[in-house]
Scaffold this active site. Structure first.
Site, PDB file in Angstrom:
ATOM      1  N   HIS A   1       0.788  -1.239   0.000  1.00  0.00           N
ATOM      2  CA  HIS A   1       0.000   0.000   0.000  1.00  0.00           C
ATOM      3  C   HIS A   1       0.816   1.282   0.000  1.00  0.00           C
ATOM      4  O   HIS A   1       0.249   2.361  -0.206  1.00  0.00           O
ATOM      5  CB  HIS A   1      -0.956   0.057   1.200  1.00  0.00           C
TER       6      HIS A   1
ATOM      7  N   ASP B   1       4.067  -8.672   0.646  1.00  0.00           N
ATOM      8  CA  ASP B   1       4.539  -9.520   1.742  1.00  0.00           C
ATOM      9  C   ASP B   1       3.552 -10.617   2.122  1.00  0.00           C
ATOM     10  O   ASP B   1       3.946 -11.763   2.373  1.00  0.00           O
ATOM     11  CB  ASP B   1       4.907  -8.671   2.961  1.00  0.00           C
TER      12      ASP B   1
END
Length: 481
Positions: free
Chosen positions: A77, A233
């Site tokens: 993000h 991730d």
């Protein structure tokens, strides 16, 4: 050998993996997250650059000439604005940043069919929201920037000189169509955001470039080493732990917490509380419940109370369940699942003269566990029933903490044996990218089977009362936040 680099929120991790799945070397190096104003969360990419070199050199040791490929995972993000050469124009704005909360109305003005294809609730801290804030508040930098990149994509750009992203990170930007698998050009146009600075999208296992001479010297690796695109991730951690089949569920506790389940097709949340992202594998997705305040909140409480982590568990679990009426709401940076509320803030509620330092600490642990239960229930509401939960991440080491989690979540917990799951997933993508493994399924046999570590004990009435109390407090807290 294969090298995976995970660019996390507070540290960079490097994992050197033999092709049979054996970890040869592992290291990490930390860096600060800055909060120059309330609700802000920023990092200096230069700190990432230095930390990655330290972690890689330590993990690789004297095996540098045996590294066959490198791949990346990273925090989702974020926004890194750079010039043509990749030099950052300002600090990176991170996922935990809530400054863009006021831009949500701009998103909600979009046509409902466009919003649906974004596949995600509109929240602060995601790249699209952050770019709307930058357009209004930092127009000069907004105009000057050549590229807008996710953290791990910036790192790879610095190492290879090549610009790209891949679906798992792109799908977490609120600028991506999770149904058609491309940038959501209609949304970007309707938002009046720039489209010329978005990188091309390539597969997660594609070769994205080759280490330059400068990068080679920086990392201590050979020039021309193949660099694979990598994955966000959470997507990389799912691959690293062999979490590929729909129906499996995994909880990862780091700074935030994520509960995920793989999907074979893009299934949207009818309640709009969970996220839908692309996986690290072709034709794969995953549903995610994202809680912003897990390890982040516990570390803050530990620091405020002046406790070591050993003291955290010793003191906290000397207190009975329910903390004798004390409740901690861990919303230090707002919350995503299930509240989608960037403005709410944390609190200890119910303080009395009988409460001690130990009560404060246990209440924090219980509060985080209750937040996870709310996320877990929101995930199940998307249409499946979990029978077990895999536990991953660095925030779940101590047995009393695991037992509290299983007692609150009311589900058996199975521990994975991979501590650096995201870095491992990145290393496996490196192997897929250069043909060592045929595909993701070929890597799943390398992951050790999870082991049962905790099962729910009989229902503790004090803990259940605390859970009911926790749920009742958010509406009241919201009124004063």
């Amino acid at each position: 050998m294969l090298l995976g680099i995970d660019l996390g929120t507070g540290s960079a991790k490097a994992l050197l993996l033999a092709t049979d799945g054996t970890a040869i070397g592992e290291a990490s190096s930390s860096y600060p997250v800055h909060a120059p104003h309330p609700g802000w969360a920023e990092s200096e990419p230069g700190d990432w650059w230095s930390a990655v070199a330290l972690a890689v050199r330590k993990a690789v040791g004297n095996h540098a000439d045996q590294v066959q490929a490198i791949a990346f995972s990273g925090q989702m993000h974020g926004v890194v604005l750079t010039d043509e050469s990749g030099e950052p124009l300002r600090p990176a704005i991170l996922w935990a940043d809530t400054r863009s909360s006021n831009t949500q109305n701009i998103y909600h003005s979009l046509d409902a069919t466009i919003l649906e294809r974004l596949g995600n609730p509109i929240t602060a801290g995601m790249a699209g929201s952050t770019l709307l804030w930058l357009r209004e508040h930092e127009p000069t930098i907004y105009t000057q920037a050549r590229w807008v990149l996710q953290p791990k994509d910036w790192l790879r750009f610095r190492l290879t000189g090549e610009i790209a992203t891949e679906p798992s990170d792109a799908s977490g930007t609120l600028l991506y169509d999770v149904v058609s698998d491309n940038w959501a050009w209609d949304a970007i146009s309707a938002l009046n955001l720039r489209c010329d600075w978005l990188p091309k999208i390539i597969p997660s296992s594609a070769i994205a470039g080759y280490l330059t001479a400068d990068a080679s010297e920086h990392l201590g690796l050979r020039v021309g080493l193949r660099a694979i695109a990598g994955a966000a991730d959470t997507a990389a951690a799912a691959l690293g732990n062999g979490l590929l089949e729909p129906g499996l569920v995994q909880l990862t506790i780091g700074s935030g917490a994520q509960i995920i389940t793989p999907r074979s097709q893009p299934i949207l949340d009818p309640h709009g509380r969970t996220h839908l992202y692309r996986a690290a594998v072709p034709n794969g997705w995953y549903t995610l419940a994202a809680m912003q305040n897990a390890g982040l909140a516990l570390e803050w409480v530990r620091s405020i109370l002046g406790l070591s982590w050993e003291q955290v568990y010793t003191k906290a679990f000397s207190v009975p369940p329910g903390c004798e009426g004390l409740t901690f709401l861990p919303y230090l940076t707002g919350e995503r699942t299930p509240h989608l509320d960037p403005y709410v803030r944390g609190a200890w509620v119910g303080l009395g003269l009988h409460h001690t330092q130990a009560h404060l600490m246990r209440a924090a642990l219980e509060g985080v566990a209750f937040a996870l239960r709310q996320g877990f229930e929101a995930l199940e509401a998307t249409g499946f029933k979990a029978t077990e939960l895999r536990l991953a991440g660095g925030g779940t080491a101590e047995m009393p903490w695991k037992q509290l989690l299983t007692d609150v979540l009311r589900i058996p917990l199975y521990a994975t044996t991979v501590a650096a799951a995201s870095a491992r997933g990145a290393a496996l993508l490196a192997g897929i990218g250069i043909g060592i493994y045929a595909d993701a399924n070929d890597t799943s046999k390398l992951a050790a089977a999870p082991t049962l570590v905790a099962t729910p004990q009989s229902v503790d009435s004090a803990l259940e009362d605390a859970w009911m109390r926790y749920q009742s407090l958010y509406p009241r807290l919201k009124k004063i936040s």
